[in-house]
Design a protein around this motif. Sequence first.
Motif, PDB file in Angstrom:
ATOM      1  N   LEU A  96      -6.027 -22.788  11.303  1.00 21.72           N
ATOM      2  CA  LEU A  96      -5.213 -21.676  10.836  1.00 21.72           C
ATOM      3  C   LEU A  96      -4.171 -22.243   9.894  1.00 21.72           C
ATOM      4  N   LEU A  97      -4.168 -21.757   8.663  1.00 23.37           N
ATOM      5  CA  LEU A  97      -3.267 -22.270   7.642  1.00 23.37           C
ATOM      6  C   LEU A  97      -2.114 -21.295   7.406  1.00 23.37           C
ATOM      7  N   SER A  98      -0.942 -21.849   7.215  1.00 23.06           N
ATOM      8  CA  SER A  98       0.237 -21.033   6.935  1.00 23.06           C
ATOM      9  C   SER A  98       0.421 -20.909   5.425  1.00 23.06           C
ATOM     10  N   GLY A  99       1.483 -20.260   5.039  1.00 26.47           N
ATOM     11  CA  GLY A  99       1.808 -20.128   3.619  1.00 26.47           C
ATOM     12  C   GLY A  99       1.649 -18.723   3.089  1.00 26.47           C
ATOM     13  N   GLY A 100       0.994 -17.865   3.872  1.00 22.35           N
ATOM     14  CA  GLY A 100       0.872 -16.471   3.489  1.00 22.35           C
ATOM     15  C   GLY A 100       0.128 -16.227   2.191  1.00 22.35           C
ATOM     16  N   ARG A 101       0.466 -15.098   1.596  1.00 24.43           N
ATOM     17  CA  ARG A 101      -0.205 -14.647   0.374  1.00 24.43           C
ATOM     18  C   ARG A 101      -0.104 -15.663  -0.776  1.00 24.43           C
ATOM     19  N   PRO A 102       1.075 -16.292  -1.006  1.00 23.36           N
ATOM     20  CA  PRO A 102       1.130 -17.268  -2.110  1.00 23.36           C
ATOM     21  C   PRO A 102       0.167 -18.444  -1.919  1.00 23.36           C
ATOM     22  N   ALA A 103       0.091 -18.978  -0.709  1.00 23.78           N
ATOM     23  CA  ALA A 103      -0.814 -20.108  -0.451  1.00 23.78           C
ATOM     24  C   ALA A 103      -2.272 -19.680  -0.594  1.00 23.78           C
ATOM     25  N   PHE A 104      -2.588 -18.490  -0.109  1.00 22.43           N
ATOM     26  CA  PHE A 104      -3.952 -17.968  -0.229  1.00 22.43           C
ATOM     27  C   PHE A 104      -4.337 -17.803  -1.700  1.00 22.43           C
ATOM     28  N   GLN A 105      -3.453 -17.227  -2.488  1.00 22.08           N
ATOM     29  CA  GLN A 105      -3.745 -17.023  -3.911  1.00 22.08           C
ATOM     30  C   GLN A 105      -3.877 -18.347  -4.664  1.00 22.08           C
ATOM     31  N   ASP A 118      -6.990 -14.392   8.994  1.00 25.85           N
ATOM     32  CA  ASP A 118      -6.702 -13.893  10.347  1.00 25.85           C
ATOM     33  C   ASP A 118      -5.532 -12.923  10.217  1.00 25.85           C
ATOM     34  N   SER A 119      -5.845 -11.646  10.165  1.00 29.70           N
ATOM     35  CA  SER A 119      -4.848 -10.634   9.833  1.00 29.70           C
ATOM     36  C   SER A 119      -4.407  -9.833  11.053  1.00 29.70           C
ATOM     37  N   ARG A 120      -3.103  -9.565  11.092  1.00 28.81           N
ATOM     38  CA  ARG A 120      -2.507  -8.718  12.137  1.00 28.81           C
ATOM     39  C   ARG A 120      -2.924  -9.189  13.529  1.00 28.81           C
ATOM     40  N   ASP A 121      -2.777 -10.478  13.747  1.00 31.34           N
ATOM     41  CA  ASP A 121      -3.201 -11.117  14.985  1.00 31.34           C
ATOM     42  C   ASP A 121      -2.045 -11.970  15.508  1.00 31.34           C
ATOM     43  N   SER A 122      -2.128 -12.385  16.745  1.00 27.49           N
ATOM     44  CA  SER A 122      -1.150 -13.297  17.336  1.00 27.49           C
ATOM     45  C   SER A 122      -1.692 -14.715  17.270  1.00 27.49           C
ATOM     46  N   SER A 123      -0.810 -15.684  17.077  1.00 29.59           N
ATOM     47  CA  SER A 123      -1.247 -17.060  16.854  1.00 29.59           C
ATOM     48  C   SER A 123      -1.982 -17.662  18.053  1.00 29.59           C
ATOM     49  N   GLY A 124      -1.509 -17.422  19.262  1.00 27.47           N
ATOM     50  CA  GLY A 124      -2.158 -17.992  20.443  1.00 27.47           C
ATOM     51  C   GLY A 124      -3.595 -17.526  20.612  1.00 27.47           C
ATOM     52  N   PRO A 125      -3.831 -16.216  20.668  1.00 19.25           N
ATOM     53  CA  PRO A 125      -5.216 -15.736  20.793  1.00 19.25           C
ATOM     54  C   PRO A 125      -6.098 -16.152  19.616  1.00 19.25           C
ATOM     55  N   ALA A 126      -5.545 -16.182  18.404  1.00 18.10           N
ATOM     56  CA  ALA A 126      -6.336 -16.590  17.234  1.00 18.10           C
ATOM     57  C   ALA A 126      -6.773 -18.049  17.360  1.00 18.10           C
ATOM     58  N   ALA A 127      -5.855 -18.922  17.760  1.00 22.00           N
ATOM     59  CA  ALA A 127      -6.179 -20.343  17.918  1.00 22.00           C
ATOM     60  C   ALA A 127      -7.224 -20.540  19.026  1.00 22.00           C
ATOM     61  N   ARG A 128      -7.072 -19.817  20.134  1.00 17.93           N
ATOM     62  CA  ARG A 128      -8.064 -19.921  21.220  1.00 17.93           C
ATOM     63  C   ARG A 128      -9.441 -19.451  20.746  1.00 17.93           C
ATOM     64  N   PHE A 129      -9.457 -18.357  19.997  1.00 14.24           N
ATOM     65  CA  PHE A 129     -10.722 -17.840  19.492  1.00 14.24           C
ATOM     66  C   PHE A 129     -11.413 -18.862  18.581  1.00 14.24           C
ATOM     67  N   LEU A 130     -10.659 -19.497  17.691  1.00  9.11           N
ATOM     68  CA  LEU A 130     -11.262 -20.496  16.798  1.00  9.11           C
ATOM     69  C   LEU A 130     -11.724 -21.735  17.555  1.00  9.11           C
ATOM     70  N   ARG A 131     -11.102 -22.059  18.687  1.00  4.57           N
ATOM     71  CA  ARG A 131     -11.610 -23.174  19.504  1.00  4.57           C
ATOM     72  C   ARG A 131     -12.946 -22.786  20.131  1.00  4.57           C
ATOM     73  N   TYR A 159      -6.486 -18.324   6.763  1.00  3.19           N
ATOM     74  CA  TYR A 159      -5.054 -18.162   6.506  1.00  3.19           C
ATOM     75  C   TYR A 159      -4.476 -17.154   7.486  1.00  3.19           C
ATOM     76  N   VAL A 160      -3.317 -17.491   8.035  1.00  7.43           N
ATOM     77  CA  VAL A 160      -2.613 -16.612   8.968  1.00  7.43           C
ATOM     78  C   VAL A 160      -1.973 -15.486   8.159  1.00  7.43           C
ATOM     79  N   ASP A 161      -2.177 -14.259   8.612  1.00  2.69           N
ATOM     80  CA  ASP A 161      -1.702 -13.082   7.878  1.00  2.69           C
ATOM     81  C   ASP A 161      -1.162 -12.033   8.848  1.00  2.69           C
ATOM     82  N   PRO A 162      -0.067 -12.353   9.567  1.00  6.64           N
ATOM     83  CA  PRO A 162       0.403 -11.432  10.607  1.00  6.64           C
ATOM     84  C   PRO A 162       0.876 -10.080  10.078  1.00  6.64           C
TER      85      PRO A 162
END
Length: 191
Positions: free
Chosen positions: A63-72, A119-132, A141-144
Amino acid sequence: MRRLVTALAAILLAALLVVGLTQAGGDGSPPAPRRSFDLAQARRALAGAPAPLAALHDQSARLLSGGRPAFQKRLARLNGHPVVVNKWASWCNPCRTEFPIFQSQATEHGKQVAFLGVDSRDSSGPAARFLRQMPVPFPSYVDPDGKIADLLGPAGFPVTAFFDRRGRLAYLHQGGYRHESDLAGDIRRYL
């Protein structure tokens, strides 16, 4: 007037039912079969990919941070390569159903096609578990707040966007893939 309101209400209800069934994967066909996926083996199969694609494989299932600017910025660095972007969330059942399809197709096409997740409108813990549990050979990219997802169009889940080699949106697939052949066909058709 009363008949018009009743007819409009019936049409709206039918549209909501169709969208709901599509989002839930209710088209009557069986879900994609779950198969064992070995991320290390997939990464070995992707060895030798061009540098921009190899950089994605190096960040597999992260899961990568940085939001929309990093994604673009990442999309811009992938110019010259077709890109498949899958918007998902750990709470989304159709997203979960289609992940084995993305595991396989990203491994099969990952030397020619860039794959990214959002990964949009999600929580970091469940998202990380799902990817494991369901690793893919590409990062997400994380997109809360949904700002990256806004670039992809419709608000539903999942959504898969296909960008051509020049970075232009070629096709937007709303809803989950239930068959690997459908995603493979869209990759051939739109990229």
